[in-house]
Write a protein that holds these residues in place. Structure first.
Motif, PDB file in Angstrom:
ATOM      1  N   SER A   5       0.850  -1.196   0.000  1.00  0.00           N
ATOM      2  CA  SER A   5       0.000   0.000   0.000  1.00  0.00           C
ATOM      3  C   SER A   5       0.881   1.239   0.000  1.00  0.00           C
ATOM      4  O   SER A   5       2.046   1.192   0.413  1.00  0.00           O
ATOM      5  N   ALA A   6       0.326   2.343  -0.434  1.00  0.00           N
ATOM      6  CA  ALA A   6       1.072   3.601  -0.445  1.00  0.00           C
ATOM      7  C   ALA A   6       1.505   3.983   0.964  1.00  0.00           C
ATOM      8  O   ALA A   6       2.620   4.473   1.167  1.00  0.00           O
ATOM      9  N   PHE A   9       4.415   1.814   1.890  1.00  0.00           N
ATOM     10  CA  PHE A   9       5.560   2.259   1.097  1.00  0.00           C
ATOM     11  C   PHE A   9       6.196   3.505   1.719  1.00  0.00           C
ATOM     12  O   PHE A   9       7.410   3.581   1.867  1.00  0.00           O
ATOM     13  N   GLU A  10       5.369   4.472   2.090  1.00  0.00           N
ATOM     14  CA  GLU A  10       5.878   5.710   2.693  1.00  0.00           C
ATOM     15  C   GLU A  10       6.594   5.434   4.012  1.00  0.00           C
ATOM     16  O   GLU A  10       7.612   6.053   4.305  1.00  0.00           O
ATOM     17  N   ARG A  11       6.064   4.520   4.809  1.00  0.00           N
ATOM     18  CA  ARG A  11       6.676   4.195   6.116  1.00  0.00           C
ATOM     19  C   ARG A  11       8.035   3.532   5.969  1.00  0.00           C
ATOM     20  O   ARG A  11       8.886   3.673   6.844  1.00  0.00           O
ATOM     21  N   ASN A  12       8.216   2.768   4.899  1.00  0.00           N
ATOM     22  CA  ASN A  12       9.437   1.983   4.742  1.00  0.00           C
ATOM     23  C   ASN A  12      10.094   2.225   3.381  1.00  0.00           C
ATOM     24  O   ASN A  12      10.507   1.288   2.692  1.00  0.00           O
ATOM     25  N   LEU A  13      10.203   3.478   3.011  1.00  0.00           N
ATOM     26  CA  LEU A  13      10.718   3.855   1.698  1.00  0.00           C
ATOM     27  C   LEU A  13      12.072   3.221   1.400  1.00  0.00           C
ATOM     28  O   LEU A  13      12.264   2.617   0.340  1.00  0.00           O
ATOM     29  N   ALA A  14      13.017   3.311   2.317  1.00  0.00           N
ATOM     30  CA  ALA A  14      14.364   2.781   2.074  1.00  0.00           C
ATOM     31  C   ALA A  14      14.324   1.278   1.824  1.00  0.00           C
ATOM     32  O   ALA A  14      15.043   0.768   0.949  1.00  0.00           O
ATOM     33  N   GLY A  29      -3.015   2.299  -4.131  1.00  0.00           N
ATOM     34  CA  GLY A  29      -3.739   3.373  -3.451  1.00  0.00           C
ATOM     35  C   GLY A  29      -5.202   3.011  -3.439  1.00  0.00           C
ATOM     36  O   GLY A  29      -5.762   2.721  -4.505  1.00  0.00           O
ATOM     37  N   HIS A  30      -5.787   2.946  -2.282  1.00  0.00           N
ATOM     38  CA  HIS A  30      -7.198   2.575  -2.140  1.00  0.00           C
ATOM     39  C   HIS A  30      -7.487   1.221  -2.804  1.00  0.00           C
ATOM     40  O   HIS A  30      -8.512   1.026  -3.447  1.00  0.00           O
ATOM     41  N   GLY A  31      -6.510   0.299  -2.690  1.00  0.00           N
ATOM     42  CA  GLY A  31      -6.687  -1.048  -3.204  1.00  0.00           C
ATOM     43  C   GLY A  31      -6.448  -1.236  -4.691  1.00  0.00           C
ATOM     44  O   GLY A  31      -6.605  -2.333  -5.216  1.00  0.00           O
ATOM     45  N   HIS A  32      -6.064  -0.176  -5.383  1.00  0.00           N
ATOM     46  CA  HIS A  32      -5.844  -0.252  -6.827  1.00  0.00           C
ATOM     47  C   HIS A  32      -4.392   0.058  -7.156  1.00  0.00           C
ATOM     48  O   HIS A  32      -3.759   0.883  -6.495  1.00  0.00           O
ATOM     49  N   ALA A  33      -3.867  -0.573  -8.176  1.00  0.00           N
ATOM     50  CA  ALA A  33      -2.504  -0.310  -8.621  1.00  0.00           C
ATOM     51  C   ALA A  33      -2.361   1.168  -8.974  1.00  0.00           C
ATOM     52  O   ALA A  33      -3.160   1.716  -9.721  1.00  0.00           O
ATOM     53  N   ALA A  34      -1.354   1.810  -8.395  1.00  0.00           N
ATOM     54  CA  ALA A  34      -1.147   3.238  -8.646  1.00  0.00           C
ATOM     55  C   ALA A  34       0.193   3.513  -9.318  1.00  0.00           C
ATOM     56  O   ALA A  34       0.269   4.313 -10.237  1.00  0.00           O
TER      57      ALA A  34
END
Length: 85
Positions: A5-6, A9-14, A29-34
């Motif tokens: 999820s986005a 991803f943001e929490r564990n960018l590295a 994002g919201h369950g859909h490929a972004a």
């Protein structure tokens, strides 16, 4: 391909940047490929491939024969007026 999820991803960018060196990371994002994160090397490879131009010598005789006998569907006649003279 790893899917996250986005928010994750943001929490564990590295962490996911490191993973992307080995495999694509699909970010949802919201369950859909972004988005998909890929390595710079993979991006360059794809860009090079995008620019390849094939010549007639790249086709087999079977390829050429298949093109030779192919015909457009009847529905394509609707666009005949767009063809030059």
């Amino acid at each position: 391909m790893l899917k996250v999820s986005a928010t994750e991803f943001e929490r564990n960018l590295a962490c996911y940047q490191a993973v992307a060196q080995m495999q694509p990371v699909l970010i949802t994002g919201h369950g859909h490929a972004a988005s998909v994160l890929i390595s710079a090397e993979e991006y360059r490879r794809l860009r090079r491939r995008d620019r390849q131009v094939m010549g007639l010598s790249d086709f087999t005789q079977a390829d050429i024969a298949a093109v030779d006998v192919s015909r457009p569907p009847d529905s394509s006649r609707a666009y005949d007026d767009e063809l030059p003279g």
